[in-house]
Write a protein that holds these residues in place. Structure first.
Motif, PDB file in Angstrom:
ATOM      1  N   GLU A  77       0.810  -1.217   0.000  1.00 56.07           N
ATOM      2  CA  GLU A  77       0.000   0.000   0.000  1.00 56.07           C
ATOM      3  C   GLU A  77       0.844   1.269   0.000  1.00 56.07           C
ATOM      4  O   GLU A  77       0.303   2.381  -0.004  1.00 56.07           O
ATOM      5  CB  GLU A  77      -0.926   0.006   1.222  1.00 56.07           C
ATOM      6  N   PHE A  78       2.155   1.120  -0.002  1.00 52.52           N
ATOM      7  CA  PHE A  78       3.048   2.277   0.119  1.00 52.52           C
ATOM      8  C   PHE A  78       3.071   3.054  -1.194  1.00 52.52           C
ATOM      9  O   PHE A  78       3.393   2.514  -2.244  1.00 52.52           O
ATOM     10  CB  PHE A  78       4.458   1.812   0.495  1.00 52.52           C
ATOM     11  N   ASP A  79       2.749   4.329  -1.125  1.00 51.09           N
ATOM     12  CA  ASP A  79       2.686   5.168  -2.316  1.00 51.09           C
ATOM     13  C   ASP A  79       4.089   5.381  -2.893  1.00 51.09           C
ATOM     14  O   ASP A  79       4.988   5.859  -2.184  1.00 51.09           O
ATOM     15  CB  ASP A  79       2.066   6.509  -1.943  1.00 51.09           C
ATOM     16  N   PRO A  80       4.325   5.058  -4.172  1.00 53.38           N
ATOM     17  CA  PRO A  80       5.658   5.222  -4.753  1.00 53.38           C
ATOM     18  C   PRO A  80       6.187   6.650  -4.697  1.00 53.38           C
ATOM     19  O   PRO A  80       7.392   6.860  -4.518  1.00 53.38           O
ATOM     20  CB  PRO A  80       5.465   4.756  -6.204  1.00 53.38           C
ATOM     21  N   ALA A  81       5.306   7.629  -4.833  1.00 47.17           N
ATOM     22  CA  ALA A  81       5.767   9.020  -4.753  1.00 47.17           C
ATOM     23  C   ALA A  81       6.274   9.349  -3.351  1.00 47.17           C
ATOM     24  O   ALA A  81       7.269  10.070  -3.192  1.00 47.17           O
ATOM     25  CB  ALA A  81       4.631   9.969  -5.148  1.00 47.17           C
ATOM     26  N   THR A  82       5.609   8.816  -2.332  1.00 46.05           N
ATOM     27  CA  THR A  82       6.064   9.016  -0.958  1.00 46.05           C
ATOM     28  C   THR A  82       7.398   8.322  -0.737  1.00 46.05           C
ATOM     29  O   THR A  82       8.298   8.870  -0.088  1.00 46.05           O
ATOM     30  CB  THR A  82       5.014   8.482   0.026  1.00 46.05           C
ATOM     31  N   TRP A  83       7.544   7.117  -1.278  1.00 49.12           N
ATOM     32  CA  TRP A  83       8.824   6.392  -1.211  1.00 49.12           C
ATOM     33  C   TRP A  83       9.951   7.255  -1.775  1.00 49.12           C
ATOM     34  O   TRP A  83      10.985   7.447  -1.144  1.00 49.12           O
ATOM     35  CB  TRP A  83       8.716   5.069  -1.966  1.00 49.12           C
ATOM     36  N   ARG A  84       9.753   7.777  -2.983  1.00 44.00           N
ATOM     37  CA  ARG A  84      10.806   8.562  -3.632  1.00 44.00           C
ATOM     38  C   ARG A  84      11.140   9.815  -2.830  1.00 44.00           C
ATOM     39  O   ARG A  84      12.317  10.189  -2.689  1.00 44.00           O
ATOM     40  CB  ARG A  84      10.382   8.923  -5.059  1.00 44.00           C
ATOM     41  N   ARG A  85      10.109  10.493  -2.319  1.00 43.62           N
ATOM     42  CA  ARG A  85      10.338  11.717  -1.543  1.00 43.62           C
ATOM     43  C   ARG A  85      11.150  11.420  -0.286  1.00 43.62           C
ATOM     44  O   ARG A  85      12.073  12.166   0.072  1.00 43.62           O
ATOM     45  CB  ARG A  85       9.008  12.362  -1.181  1.00 43.62           C
ATOM     46  N   MET A  86      10.834  10.331   0.395  1.00 41.76           N
ATOM     47  CA  MET A  86      11.558   9.976   1.620  1.00 41.76           C
ATOM     48  C   MET A  86      13.005   9.634   1.319  1.00 41.76           C
ATOM     49  O   MET A  86      13.918  10.040   2.041  1.00 41.76           O
ATOM     50  CB  MET A  86      10.841   8.838   2.332  1.00 41.76           C
ATOM     51  N   LEU A  87      13.246   8.884   0.258  1.00 40.94           N
ATOM     52  CA  LEU A  87      14.631   8.564  -0.119  1.00 40.94           C
ATOM     53  C   LEU A  87      15.393   9.816  -0.534  1.00 40.94           C
ATOM     54  O   LEU A  87      16.584   9.952  -0.224  1.00 40.94           O
ATOM     55  CB  LEU A  87      14.649   7.521  -1.241  1.00 40.94           C
ATOM     56  N   ASP A  88      14.715  10.731  -1.225  1.00 43.37           N
ATOM     57  CA  ASP A  88      15.374  11.986  -1.610  1.00 43.37           C
ATOM     58  C   ASP A  88      15.807  12.781  -0.386  1.00 43.37           C
ATOM     59  O   ASP A  88      16.938  13.270  -0.314  1.00 43.37           O
ATOM     60  CB  ASP A  88      14.429  12.838  -2.466  1.00 43.37           C
ATOM     61  N   ILE A  89      14.914  12.926   0.592  1.00 46.07           N
ATOM     62  CA  ILE A  89      15.200  13.755   1.762  1.00 46.07           C
ATOM     63  C   ILE A  89      16.248  13.123   2.663  1.00 46.07           C
ATOM     64  O   ILE A  89      17.142  13.811   3.179  1.00 46.07           O
ATOM     65  CB  ILE A  89      13.903  14.026   2.548  1.00 46.07           C
ATOM     66  N   MET A  90      16.186  11.811   2.843  1.00 42.87           N
ATOM     67  CA  MET A  90      17.013  11.164   3.869  1.00 42.87           C
ATOM     68  C   MET A  90      18.235  10.429   3.339  1.00 42.87           C
ATOM     69  O   MET A  90      19.065   9.980   4.134  1.00 42.87           O
ATOM     70  CB  MET A  90      16.144  10.218   4.704  1.00 42.87           C
ATOM     71  N   LEU A  91      18.387  10.325   2.015  1.00 44.71           N
ATOM     72  CA  LEU A  91      19.576   9.671   1.476  1.00 44.71           C
ATOM     73  C   LEU A  91      20.222  10.485   0.359  1.00 44.71           C
ATOM     74  O   LEU A  91      21.416  10.778   0.417  1.00 44.71           O
ATOM     75  CB  LEU A  91      19.223   8.264   0.983  1.00 44.71           C
TER      76      LEU A  91
END
Length: 253
Positions: free
Chosen positions: A94-108
């Protein structure tokens, strides 16, 4: 301890992301007391300015999810603390791909780009400190936090790689891995955890957040800041490539 250490970072410039609150604000205040000139970076312009005004530092409004804007950046700082983070809780399917990408962008990706921007100046000076605020979830996993766990595990790898590259040039790089810290980020998770795990909010702290910890309390932001500021200081030159854990015994099991 503060009186003895006062001024040990005099003349040093420090930049901390996510500096408007929580761990970031605690670090900004502590670094300032040690004599550093601190840039408080945060998407929250008012919050960053409030902390910067309090400590006599500078504020930088920045959206770390806009990684394209960070690619050509050049930073002049002696101490870089990559602290900004966000959280989202959902099962993988159920994890939204756009949210995944945003989190990886901010934290990695953003920590990589900021480090890349700061290293030339650190190398030229022959001295620098890069401190990545990871999490206990950089070492272990929990359900429903796939993006957060992936980003924090990646940050561990970035830290180790830079430590090997930069050690002979006077620059150290370390990860700080706290358990659940008393911050707005953690407090906002309680309702999400209750919803996802189908339990009451009153049960979340006891049965999820502190279930694996021998010390049954949240970590305080000032405790994390004290460790970070030691790693930022002159006595930590042999500390590099390591994961410094403040987890109340979570990983002792």
């Amino acid at each position: 301890m503060e009186n003895e250490a006062a001024g040990e970072l005099a003349g040093k410039r420090a930049l901390i992301t996510g500096g408007a609150g929580g761990i970031g604000a605690a670090c900004a205040r502590r670094l300032s007391r040690l004599g550093a000139v601190v840039t408080v970076a945060d998407r929250d312009a008012d919050g960053a300015q409030r902390v910067a005004t309090e400590i006599g530092g500078e504020a930088w409004q920045v959206d770390l999810s806009d990684t394209a804007a960070l690619e050509g950046l050049a930073l002049s700082t002696d101490i870089l603390i990559n602290n900004a983070g966000i959280q989202h809780i959902d099962p993988v399917e159920e994890f939204d791909p756009a949210t995944w990408r945003r989190m990886l962008d901010i934290m990695l990706t953003a920590p990589f780009l900021l480090t890349r921007a700061a290293l030339p100046g650190m190398y030229a000076a022959g001295w620098g400190r890069v401190i990545n605020v990871s999490s206990i979830h950089g070492l272990v996993a929990s359900p429903y936090k796939s993006a957060y766990v992936a980003a924090k595990h990646g940050l561990q790898g970035l830290t180790k790689t830079l430590a090997l590259e930069a050690g002979e040039r006077g620059v150290t790089c370390n990860c700080v891995n706290p358990g659940y810290v008393r911050t707005p980020l953690v407090e906002s998770q309680i309702a999400d955890q209750a919803r996802t795990n189908k339990i009451s909010e009153s049960e979340v702290l006891e049965t999820i957040m502190l279930a694996s910890s021998a010390v049954k309390r949240l970590v305080e932001p000032d405790e994390v800041a004290d460790l970070i500021c030691w790693l930022a200081g002159p006595m930590s030159g042999m500390a590099t490539g390591a994961s410094w854990v403040l987890d109340g015994g979570w990983t002792a099991r």
